[in-house]
Design an enzyme around this catalytic site. Structure first.
Site, PDB file in Angstrom:
ATOM      1  N   CYS A  76       0.803  -1.217   0.000  1.00 63.00           N
ATOM      2  CA  CYS A  76       0.000   0.000   0.000  1.00 63.00           C
ATOM      3  C   CYS A  76       0.838   1.270   0.000  1.00 63.00           C
ATOM      4  O   CYS A  76       0.465   2.251  -0.625  1.00 63.00           O
ATOM      5  CB  CYS A  76      -0.977  -0.009   1.159  1.00 63.00           C
ATOM      6  SG  CYS A  76      -0.200  -0.201   2.753  1.00 63.00           S
TER       7      CYS A  76
ATOM      8  N   ASP B 245      -8.223   5.259  -2.597  1.00 63.75           N
ATOM      9  CA  ASP B 245      -7.352   4.169  -2.137  1.00 63.75           C
ATOM     10  C   ASP B 245      -6.830   3.424  -3.342  1.00 63.75           C
ATOM     11  O   ASP B 245      -7.493   2.529  -3.880  1.00 63.75           O
ATOM     12  CB  ASP B 245      -8.118   3.224  -1.217  1.00 63.75           C
ATOM     13  CG  ASP B 245      -7.181   2.222  -0.555  1.00 63.75           C
ATOM     14  OD1 ASP B 245      -6.011   2.144  -0.980  1.00 63.75           O
ATOM     15  OD2 ASP B 245      -7.625   1.532   0.377  1.00 63.75           O
TER      16      ASP B 245
ATOM     17  N   HIS C  57      -2.263   0.543   7.030  1.00 68.49           N
ATOM     18  CA  HIS C  57      -2.574   0.806   5.635  1.00 68.49           C
ATOM     19  C   HIS C  57      -2.178   2.242   5.319  1.00 68.49           C
ATOM     20  O   HIS C  57      -2.024   3.076   6.215  1.00 68.49           O
ATOM     21  CB  HIS C  57      -4.084   0.588   5.410  1.00 68.49           C
ATOM     22  CG  HIS C  57      -4.479   0.543   3.969  1.00 68.49           C
ATOM     23  ND1 HIS C  57      -3.779  -0.149   3.016  1.00 68.49           N
ATOM     24  CD2 HIS C  57      -5.537   1.113   3.316  1.00 68.49           C
ATOM     25  CE1 HIS C  57      -4.377  -0.019   1.836  1.00 68.49           C
ATOM     26  NE2 HIS C  57      -5.452   0.761   2.001  1.00 68.49           N
TER      27      HIS C  57
END
Lengths: 325, 682
Positions: free
Chosen positions: B425, B485, B469
Site C-alpha cells: 500500500c 485508495d 494501511h
C-alpha cells in the site's frame, strides 16, 4: 513497681492465672498473634509495592500487592490455627536431685485433621534460660515433649510457666500462648560430693574379723537379687556342690551390725542442709553397695531395708524435711 | 540410553533424598528466584542476563557441593564490575530500565551473601519486588500466570525454611503454598475491586516509562508499513454503539503525510491554518476505542472524526488535516469515545494558498513519471477523470500487490510505475500522490489502519498492526478532500475483506492469519482465536483499565452514589472482613465430634456434680462407680446411676461382641437405654 504493673498486665491481657489442673485447650481467647519483625518489614514492602503500582499505573502491580496482602492475612489465620485448639496435658515428672535438670513431660494432642508444624515450646520466667524446643504434631496425633528446668533447691519444684509459639507457615506473624500446668517435681537434696564413708565402720569394727559374730548370724538363705556379694556364703556354696545355687548369709537385726543413717547421729555442728546432703549420699551409696540401712529423719523412721521403695521414701523424707507439704 | 536414564535416576535420587534439608531448601529458593528473574531475560542486556544466571549457578554449585560462601572481598569486585556494566549499558543509574537491571543483579548477588535467617526474608521480599517490575514490560494474562507461579514458588521456598522437625516432601509443600495462594485469591479480588484507587502518578512519570510499542510511525517510506503488517499485535479495539459499519468503510485515520523528499513521506512542517469546514451527512457513528500504548501521540478515529476525543490529563487536538494528536505520547493503554461521519465533505472551500503546501515535490526526481503525467494531462482536463485514469491504469495493467516488493532506487516512483509494478500500500499511495501532484492536483498520503476483525464472542472490533494501511487524499474543486485508495484498485479484497485474503495463497508462507480458504478446522481455530481475543480484551477492559473512574462507575452501578474515600474505606473493610471470614471460617471452625454415649456420660457427671458427687479428674467410670456404691444416693437413683455407668463401660470398653449383644436386647439401642437410665438418675 514496673514488675507488679507488668505482672498485672500479663494477668489481665494474657489471662495468666494460677496453675491449671488437668487438660487445657488453647481456645481462641488464649492465643495471641502479632507480626514478627519480618512481618513488619513485609508491611513496608507492601506499601512500597502499592506506591510503585500507583505511580506507574500498573494494574497487575495492584493485583500483586493485594494478593500478597491477602496471603499475609491468610497466613495469619494459618498461624493462629497452627496453635489454637491444641490440647495440652501434663505428663510424668520424675524426681531429680538438686543441681540437676528437672524433666517435665508434656503431652500435646492435636484433634484436628491437619498437621501442626513448627510449634516452639519452652519455659518462660525470670532466671530461666531461654531454651525452646520445636515440635510437630501430626493430624489427629500426639506429641510428647520433655522440658527441662534447673532444680536448684530440694523440695517440690512446680513447673514454670510454659510459652508456646509458632510463626508457621510464613514467618510473618507469630501466634503465642501461655500455659501453667499444675505439675511438680520432687527435688531430692544434692548428694554430698566428698562424703565420709558409710557409717558402717564402727559396726564392722566391733565384730573384729570380717563377717558376722555368732549372735548375729542367723543362717543362710537362698540368694536374692540385691544381696551384696560380700554376703555370699562361700563355704556353704562350696558344700552344696556345683549345681550353681547361690546362698547368702542372713543376719538377724543385731544392733551392732545394723547400718543406721540417722540425722541425729550426725555432728551437731553441721547445718541442716549439709546433713541432709550427706544422708542423701549415704542412702545412694548404701543402695549401690546393696547394704541394708535403717533411716531416721525427724518423724520419718524406717527400719533397715534395701530396695527401690525404701530408697524412695527415704529420699522423699530428705527432700521434704522441714517443709512438709 | 539405559545408562543415561540410570544416571538421571541416580541424580534424581540424590537430589530428592540424598540432599540434606538445608541444601534442598536453598536450591528451591534458587529455583524460585530464577523463575522470578526469568521474564526479565527478554529485555535486560544480554550480559546482565548472563551475569545473573552465572551468579545463580555459582550459588547452586556452592549449595550442591556444600562449599563455603564467597568472602565479601571476592564479591566486592564482582559488584563493582556489574555496576560498571549497568552504567555502560544505560549511561545512568537512575530511571526505570537501569533500576530494574540493578534490582535483578542485586537479587542474584544477595543469594551469594545469605548468612542469617534475616537474609532469607530479604531475598524473598526482593523477589516480590522483581516480580512487580516484570509488569513494566508485560501485563498480559500469560505474564499474570507466570507471576502467579513465581509467587507460589517463592511462598513454597519461604515456607520450606519455616519447618522445624518434620519436613514434608516438596509436593506437599508446593500444595500447601498453592492452598495459601488460592485462599488469598478471593480476598485479593475484593481488594482489587473495592480498594480506593488514586489516579497516578504520584510524582512525575520518568521519561523512560513511555514504552515504544510497535505501531505506525509518523513517516512512511517503502517497506515501513509492509514490515508492520507482519505483526499480529493489537493496535486498538473498538466497540461500536450500534452495528459496525461495513469493512469497506473502516478507514482509521492516523498521521497525514504531506512532505516528500524523494523517498520518505513526513508530515508537513507547518501546515497553514485551514478551514475546519466539514459537512457531515448521514448518521454519525459513535464508538469507543481502546488504544494500546504506542509511545506516540497519534490517536485513531474513523474517517472522518467529528471532533477531538477527551482524554484525562492529556488534551487531544484535531489538526488542520484532521488527524488527532494528543499532547503527551500514549504511554499506556487508553480509552476514548469518538464520533465520526462516514459520509462527509471536507474543506471544499479551501484557498489556493493553503493548498499549495500539498503540491510540493522535490525537483529532480522521477523524470519518467513527469513525462507520463504530461501525456495524461493532455488527454483530460478534468481532475476527477485524471484520478480515475490513474486508478484504471493500476487496475488494468499488470500491477501486483505483494508484501515483498523489489527494492527501489533513486527514482522510486519511476521504477515502481514502469518497471517493477509490484508493491504494497505504501508504494501505491506514495506513487499515486506523487503522480497527482505532478498533475497539479493537491494530494496527500494518509496512514492509519484499514478494516479490523469483528470478534463474534464479545462484539469488539480488533484492529491489529497487520491492518496498517496507507491511502491517498486528493483535493477536488467543489468536493474538497476525497479519499482515494489506489491499493483497492489493485487488490480490492484488501479493503473489502482483509489483508491476508488479498494476498495470493502461499504468497506468504505460513502467515499467521486464519483467514483465507475456509475449512472446518480453520473455522474451529478461528473460533478459538476469537475466544482468546475476547478473554484478552476482557482482561484489558476489566483488569488493566480498572481506573479510579471505572471504579466509581462500577460502584455507582452497585447503588453507591457518591463513593468518596471514607465510604470506600468502610466498604473495603466490611467486604474484606466478610470475605476473610468466609475464607477463614472453615480453617478455624471445628466441631468436636462427640460420641452420643460420651455426651450422655458428660451429662450424667454434671447431674451428679449438681447432687454433690462430682467425678474426680483422675477417676474413670469404673472407679467412679465403685465410689458411688458407698454414696448416700437414694436406692433407686443409685441403681440407675450404677446401671448407667456399667452400661457405659460396656459400650466404651466392652468387646464388639458384647456391644452387639446389647444391641439385640429388647430395651432398645444401648444409647436409648443410657438415656432412660439418665432420666431415672435425676
Amino acid at each position: 513497681m514496673t514488675q507488679t504493673l507488668r505482672g498485672a498486665t500479663d494477668r489481665w491481657l494474657f489471662r495468666l492465672h494460677g496453675a491449671e489442673r488437668g487438660e487445657v485447650v488453647l481456645n481462641q481467647r488464649r492465643v495471641f498473634i502479632l507480626p514478627t519483625k519480618p512481618g513488619l518489614a513485609f508491611a513496608a514492602l507492601l506499601m512500597l509495592l502499592f506506591v510503585g503500582s500507583l505511580n506507574y499505573n500498573l494494574a497487575m502491580g495492584y493485583g500483586l500487592t493485594f494478593l500478597l496482602l491477602s496471603c499475609a492475612l491468610i497466613a495469619m489465620h494459618l498461624s493462629f490455627r497452627n496453635l489454637a485448639y491444641l490440647h495440652l496435658n501434663p505428663g510424668r515428672a520424675s524426681p531429680v536431685f538438686a543441681g540437676e535438670e528437672a524433666q517435665f513431660e508434656l503431652h500435646l494432642s492435636n484433634r484436628r485433621p491437619y498437621w501442626r508444624h513448627a510449634i516452639w515450646i519452652g519455659f518462660t520466667g525470670d532466671g530461666l534460660p531461654a531454651r525452646e524446643q520445636p515440635c510437630d504434631i501430626p493430624a489427629r496425633g500426639d506429641c510428647v515433649i520433655a522440658l527441662q528446668a534447673p532444680a536448684t533447691h530440694r523440695g517440690w519444684l512446680a513447673a514454670p510457666r510454659i510459652r508456646l509459639h509458632t510463626s508457621f507457615p510464613l514467618g510473618l506473624l507469630r501466634a503465642w500462648s501461655y500455659w501453667q500446668p499444675e505439675q511438680k517435681v520432687l527435688v531430692y537434696p544434692r548428694p554430698e560430693d566428698h562424703a565420709p564413708p558409710l557409717p558402717i565402720a564402727e559396726a564392722l569394727m566391733n565384730e573384729g574379723h570380717g563377717i558376722g559374730g555368732e549372735d548375729d548370724f542367723a543362717g543362710v538363705r537362698a540368694y536374692q537379687t540385691g544381696d551384696s556379694m560380700k554376703r555370699l556364703a562361700w563355704r556353704q556354696i562350696a558344700r552344696l556342690g556345683n549345681d550353681g545355687t547361690l546362698v547368702s548369709k542372713h543376719f538377724e537385726g543385731g544392733a551392732a551390725s545394723e547400718m543406721r543413717i540417722d540425722f541425729a547421729a550426725l555432728p551437731a555442728a553441721m547445718d541442716t542442709e549439709a546433713r541432709l546432703s550427706r544422708m542423701t549420699r549415704w542412702v545412694l551409696e548404701a543402695e549401690a553397695r546393696g547394704m541394708p540401712y535403717a533411716f531416721r529423719l525427724g518423724s520419718a523412721s524406717h527400719p533397715s531395708a534395701l530396695g527401690g521403695a525404701h530408697r524412695e521414701s527415704c529420699l522423699r523424707a530428705l527432700a521434704l524435711y522441714g517443709q512438709e507439704a | 540410553m539405559n545408562s543415561t536414564a540410570a544416571r538421571v535416576a541416580t541424580w534424581r535420587e540424590r537430589l530428592m533424598r540424598g540432599l540434606p534439608r538445608e541444601k534442598s531448601d536453598t536450591l528451591l529458593l534458587l529455583g524460585a528466584c530464577a523463575l522470578v528473574m526469568m521474564p526479565h531475560a527478554w529485555h535486560l542486556p544480554s550480559w546482565a542476563s548472563l551475569a545473573a544466571s552465572a551468579l545463580l549457578l555459582w550459588r547452586g554449585w556452592i549449595t550442591f557441593h556444600g562449599n563455603r560462601m564467597p568472602p565479601r572481598l571476592l564479591l566486592l569486585p564482582v559488584v563493582a564490575l556489574l555496576m560498571l556494566g549497568v552504567y555502560a549499558s544505560y549511561g545512568t543509574y537512575l530511571g526505570r530500565e537501569a533500576g530494574v537491571c540493578m534490582l535483578v543483579l542485586l537479587l542474584a548477588l544477595k543469594l551469594l551473601e545469605m548468612r542469617a535467617r534475616r537474609d532469607l526474608f530479604v531475598v524473598t521480599f526482593l523477589s516480590f519486588f522483581v516480580l512487580l517490575t516484570t509488569f513494566f514490560y508485560s501485563q498480559t494474562i500469560a505474564s499474570a500466570l507466570l507471576a502467579s507461579a513465581g509467587v507460589i514458588a517463592v511462598l513454597t521456598a519461604l515456607m520450606s525454611f519455616q519447618y522445624t522437625g518434620v519436613h514434608p516432601p516438596l509436593r506437599r509443600r508446593l500444595m500447601a503454598a498453592s492452598q495459601l495462594f488460592l485462599l488469598a485469591a478471593p480476598l485479593a479480588v475484593v481488594l482489587f475491586v473495592f480498594f480506593p484507587r488514586i489516579q497516578g502518578p504520584l510524582w512525575g512519570m520518568p521519561q523512560d516509562a513511555v514504552r515504544n510499542g510497535t505501531g505506525l510511525s509518523d513517516s512512511m517510506e517503502p517497506g515501513s508499513i509492509s514490515e508492520l503488517t507482519l505483526s499480529p499485535e493489537i493496535a486498538f479495539r473498538v466497540r461500536f454503539s450500534d452495528a459496525a459499519p461495513p469493512p469497506s468503510a473502516l478507514y482509521w485515520r492516523g498521521p497525514v503525510l504531506g512532505h516528500y523528499d524523494g523517498r520518505r513521506w513526513t508530515p508537513l512542517a507547518s501546515a497553514l491554518p485551514s478551514s475546519r469546514q466539514v459537512l457531515g451527512r448521514g448518521k454519525p457513528v459513535h464508538y469507543q476505542v481502546t488504544l494500546e500504548a504506542s509511545g506516540r501521540r497519534s490517536l485513531f478515529a474513523l474517517d472522518l472524526p467529528a471532533g477531538p476525543p477527551q482524554l484525562e490529563n492529556n488534551p487531544v487536538q484535531i489538526q488542520p488535516d484532521f488527524q488527532l494528536l494528543a499532547s503527551q505520547p500514549i504511554s499506556q493503554r487508553i480509552r476514548y469515545d469518538a464520533v465520526s461521519s462516514l459520509d462527509y465533505r471536507l474543506q471544499a472551500n479551501e484557498s489556493a494558498v493553503t493548498l499549495r503546501d500539498w503540491m510540493d515535490l522535490p525537483p529532480g526526481y522521477n523524470p519518467q513519471t513527469h513525462e507520463f503525467a504530461t501525456r495524461l494531462r493532455a488527454r483530460s482536463a478534468n481532475d476527477m477523470d485524471l484520478v480515475n485514469a490513474v486508478l484504471q491504469m493500476f487496475r488494468e495493467q499488470n500491477f501486483r500487490y505483494t508484501l515483498r516488493p523489489p527494492t527501489l532506487g533513486r527514482h522510486g516512483v519511476d521504477e515502481f510505475l514502469f518497471a517493477t509494478r509490484a508493491g504494497f500500500c505504501e508504494h501505491y499511495a506514495g506513487a499515486f500522490v506523487v503522480l497527482m501532484r505532478i498533475l497539479d492536483i493537491p494530494a496527500r498520503v494518509v496512514t492509519g489502519y484499514q478494516g479490523g476483525e469483528l470478534n463474534k464472542v464479545d462484539g469488539y472490533l480488533t484492529v491489529r498492526q497487520s491492518d496498517a494501511h496507507a491511502w491517498a487524499e486528493v483535493w477536488l474543486a467543489g468536493r474538497g478532500w476525497v479519499r482515494v485508495d489506489p491499493t483497492a484498485a489493485v487488490a480490492p479484497d484488501r479493503v473489502e475483506r482483509n489483508l491476508s485474503a488479498a494476498l495470493a495463497p502461499g504468497a506468504f508462507g505460513s502467515f499467521w492469519s486464519l483467514q483465507g480458504p475456509q475449512g472446518p478446522w480453520l473455522t474451529v481455530l478461528r473460533k478459538l482465536r476469537d475466544n482468546r481475543d475476547a478473554i484478552d480484551n476482557a482482561w484489558n477492559q476489566w483488569v488493566l483499565n480498572y481506573t479510579p473512574a471505572k471504579q466509581r462507575g462500577f460502584l455507582q452501578s452497585l447503588g453507591i452514589d457518591n463513593p468518596d474515600w471514607s465510604t470506600l474505606a468502610i466498604l473495603v473493610m466490611t467486604l474484606g472482613a466478610a470475605v476473610t471470614a468466609l475464607v477463614a471460617l472453615p480453617l478455624i471452625r471445628h466441631r468436636e465430634k462427640t460420641d452420643p454415649a460420651d455426651m450422655l456420660y458428660k451429662k450424667l457427671c454434671q447431674e451428679l456434680a449438681r447432687q454433690g458427687l462430682p467425678r474426680a479428674a483422675h477417676e474413670g467410670p469404673l472407679a467412679y462407680r465403685k465410689r458411688l456404691q458407698q454414696s448416700g444416693l437414694s436406692a433407686e437413683r443409685r441403681l440407675a446411676v450404677l446401671g448407667f455407668l456399667e452400661l457405659y463401660e460396656t459400650i466404651r470398653y466392652g468387646s464388639p461382641a458384647t456391644v452387639d449383644a446389647l444391641r439385640r436386647t429388647r430395651y432398645g439401642t444401648p444409647i436409648q437405654q443410657l438415656k432412660t437410665l439418665l432420666i431415672q438418675s435425676r
